[in-house]
Every structure is written in C-alpha cells, then in structure tokens.
Design a protein around this motif. Sequence first.
Motif, PDB file in Angstrom:
ATOM      1  N   ALA A 133       0.831  -1.209   0.000  1.00 20.77           N
ATOM      2  CA  ALA A 133       0.000   0.000   0.000  1.00 20.77           C
ATOM      3  C   ALA A 133       0.863   1.256   0.000  1.00 20.77           C
ATOM      4  O   ALA A 133       0.562   2.228  -0.707  1.00 20.77           O
ATOM      5  CB  ALA A 133      -0.950  -0.009   1.190  1.00 20.77           C
ATOM      6  N   GLU A 134       1.949   1.236   0.771  1.00 22.62           N
ATOM      7  CA  GLU A 134       2.843   2.382   0.818  1.00 22.62           C
ATOM      8  C   GLU A 134       3.526   2.600  -0.528  1.00 22.62           C
ATOM      9  O   GLU A 134       3.675   3.732  -0.986  1.00 22.62           O
ATOM     10  CB  GLU A 134       3.895   2.222   1.921  1.00 22.62           C
ATOM     11  N   ALA A 135       3.939   1.514  -1.166  1.00 23.52           N
ATOM     12  CA  ALA A 135       4.571   1.615  -2.488  1.00 23.52           C
ATOM     13  C   ALA A 135       3.594   2.200  -3.507  1.00 23.52           C
ATOM     14  O   ALA A 135       3.967   3.043  -4.331  1.00 23.52           O
ATOM     15  CB  ALA A 135       5.072   0.244  -2.942  1.00 23.52           C
ATOM     16  N   MET A 136       2.345   1.750  -3.440  1.00 24.66           N
ATOM     17  CA  MET A 136       1.325   2.282  -4.348  1.00 24.66           C
ATOM     18  C   MET A 136       1.079   3.764  -4.089  1.00 24.66           C
ATOM     19  O   MET A 136       1.005   4.564  -5.024  1.00 24.66           O
ATOM     20  CB  MET A 136       0.019   1.511  -4.195  1.00 24.66           C
ATOM     21  N   ALA A 137       0.959   4.134  -2.827  1.00 24.10           N
ATOM     22  CA  ALA A 137       0.706   5.531  -2.468  1.00 24.10           C
ATOM     23  C   ALA A 137       1.835   6.430  -2.963  1.00 24.10           C
ATOM     24  O   ALA A 137       1.585   7.517  -3.504  1.00 24.10           O
ATOM     25  CB  ALA A 137       0.536   5.665  -0.957  1.00 24.10           C
ATOM     26  N   GLU A 138       3.085   5.983  -2.805  1.00 23.43           N
ATOM     27  CA  GLU A 138       4.236   6.762  -3.273  1.00 23.43           C
ATOM     28  C   GLU A 138       4.216   6.904  -4.788  1.00 23.43           C
ATOM     29  O   GLU A 138       4.505   7.984  -5.322  1.00 23.43           O
ATOM     30  CB  GLU A 138       5.534   6.104  -2.824  1.00 23.43           C
ATOM     31  N   LEU A 139       3.880   5.820  -5.485  1.00 23.07           N
ATOM     32  CA  LEU A 139       3.803   5.871  -6.949  1.00 23.07           C
ATOM     33  C   LEU A 139       2.741   6.867  -7.394  1.00 23.07           C
ATOM     34  O   LEU A 139       2.996   7.724  -8.238  1.00 23.07           O
ATOM     35  CB  LEU A 139       3.487   4.483  -7.512  1.00 23.07           C
ATOM     36  N   PHE A 140       1.543   6.769  -6.825  1.00 19.00           N
ATOM     37  CA  PHE A 140       0.466   7.678  -7.218  1.00 19.00           C
ATOM     38  C   PHE A 140       0.829   9.131  -6.922  1.00 19.00           C
ATOM     39  O   PHE A 140       0.563  10.016  -7.734  1.00 19.00           O
ATOM     40  CB  PHE A 140      -0.845   7.312  -6.515  1.00 19.00           C
ATOM     41  N   GLN A 141       1.453   9.367  -5.777  1.00 20.41           N
ATOM     42  CA  GLN A 141       1.845  10.723  -5.425  1.00 20.41           C
ATOM     43  C   GLN A 141       2.867  11.262  -6.434  1.00 20.41           C
ATOM     44  O   GLN A 141       2.758  12.398  -6.886  1.00 20.41           O
ATOM     45  CB  GLN A 141       2.424  10.765  -4.015  1.00 20.41           C
ATOM     46  N   ALA A 142       3.841  10.451  -6.790  1.00 16.33           N
ATOM     47  CA  ALA A 142       4.866  10.872  -7.750  1.00 16.33           C
ATOM     48  C   ALA A 142       4.250  11.175  -9.116  1.00 16.33           C
ATOM     49  O   ALA A 142       4.565  12.194  -9.740  1.00 16.33           O
ATOM     50  CB  ALA A 142       5.950   9.796  -7.877  1.00 16.33           C
ATOM     51  N   VAL A 143       3.376  10.294  -9.570  1.00 10.42           N
ATOM     52  CA  VAL A 143       2.756  10.485 -10.882  1.00 10.42           C
ATOM     53  C   VAL A 143       1.824  11.695 -10.874  1.00 10.42           C
ATOM     54  O   VAL A 143       1.826  12.493 -11.815  1.00 10.42           O
ATOM     55  CB  VAL A 143       2.004   9.201 -11.315  1.00 10.42           C
ATOM     56  N   ASN A 144       1.051  11.847  -9.820  1.00 13.92           N
ATOM     57  CA  ASN A 144       0.111  12.966  -9.766  1.00 13.92           C
ATOM     58  C   ASN A 144       0.796  14.318  -9.663  1.00 13.92           C
ATOM     59  O   ASN A 144       0.208  15.334 -10.015  1.00 13.92           O
ATOM     60  CB  ASN A 144      -0.888  12.768  -8.624  1.00 13.92           C
ATOM     61  N   SER A 145       2.050  14.345  -9.227  1.00 17.24           N
ATOM     62  CA  SER A 145       2.774  15.611  -9.155  1.00 17.24           C
ATOM     63  C   SER A 145       3.753  15.805 -10.316  1.00 17.24           C
ATOM     64  O   SER A 145       4.379  16.861 -10.423  1.00 17.24           O
ATOM     65  CB  SER A 145       3.509  15.724  -7.814  1.00 17.24           C
ATOM     66  N   ALA A 146       3.867  14.825 -11.189  1.00 19.10           N
ATOM     67  CA  ALA A 146       4.816  14.900 -12.310  1.00 19.10           C
ATOM     68  C   ALA A 146       4.225  15.652 -13.500  1.00 19.10           C
ATOM     69  O   ALA A 146       3.015  15.648 -13.715  1.00 19.10           O
ATOM     70  CB  ALA A 146       5.210  13.493 -12.742  1.00 19.10           C
TER      71      ALA A 146
END
Length: 134
Positions: free
Chosen positions: A29-42
């Motif tokens: 879940a943490e890995a997914m959250a980090e991925l989504f955060q990175a993509v949503n701010s890219a």
Amino acid sequence: MGAWGFGIFDDDAALDFIYELENSGDEIAEAMAELFQAVNSADYIDSDEGAAVIVCSAIIDAAINNTEYEYLSNEHDDILAFAKNSKLSELKNSAHSALEKVLGENSEVNELWSETEDYDSWKNTVASIKERLK
C-alpha cells in the motif's frame, strides 16, 4: 522474448512491476501511495511509471470492486489476498487521478499506444478501470 499486448498484465513493464510489488511485502500500500503521489505531481509520465499505475489501479479495482483479473487470480493470488485485506480503498482517488494522467497528453505510455492499432482497446481497458475507481 518480451510480452506485449493491450491487457493490463500483457507487457514487460507491468510484469516487472508486479514482481516488485511482491517483493515489497507488507509495504504494498505504501509503495502504491508513493507511486500515485509521484505520478500525480509529475509533469510527464514515462512508460514504466504508466504501466505501474495501471497495475496498481487494477489491483485496487480487484480488491474493492471484485473485478476479475485472471492473471492476478492465477499467478499472483498472494497480492490479491493482501489487497482484499488491506485499506487500498483509501488510494482509490489517487489511483483515479493517476490514471487520468496516464491517459493524458504528457504520458509516454499513452503516446506509444497511440501509435498502434490496439490503441482503442488499450485506452478502453484503462478507462474502464478509471471509471470503476471514480
């Protein structure tokens, strides 16, 4: 030989990422959250990130909507079981936003698929996950 198809788990980047998730243990879940955060701010989403967003979104879709993904059921039932027993529903909005970016103009995976005859099938597959995560 590489894998390539318009299904969620039909390309090498998606398969590589699902194996990374398996190795992250209880921190999926943490890995997914980090991925989504990175993509949503890219500003731009590369193809590997795009594939990872689609994989994670499909896992969330399977967990909260009981959507059947044969590949998950047959090959990665451990991830599916973990997903169904976790709070991945909290990531639903982030996943939806990230999928929107994957389908947008500043996405390498979208750009690559737009050059193929399977683009509409790929896009519809991704859009259907996005719709279920709304």
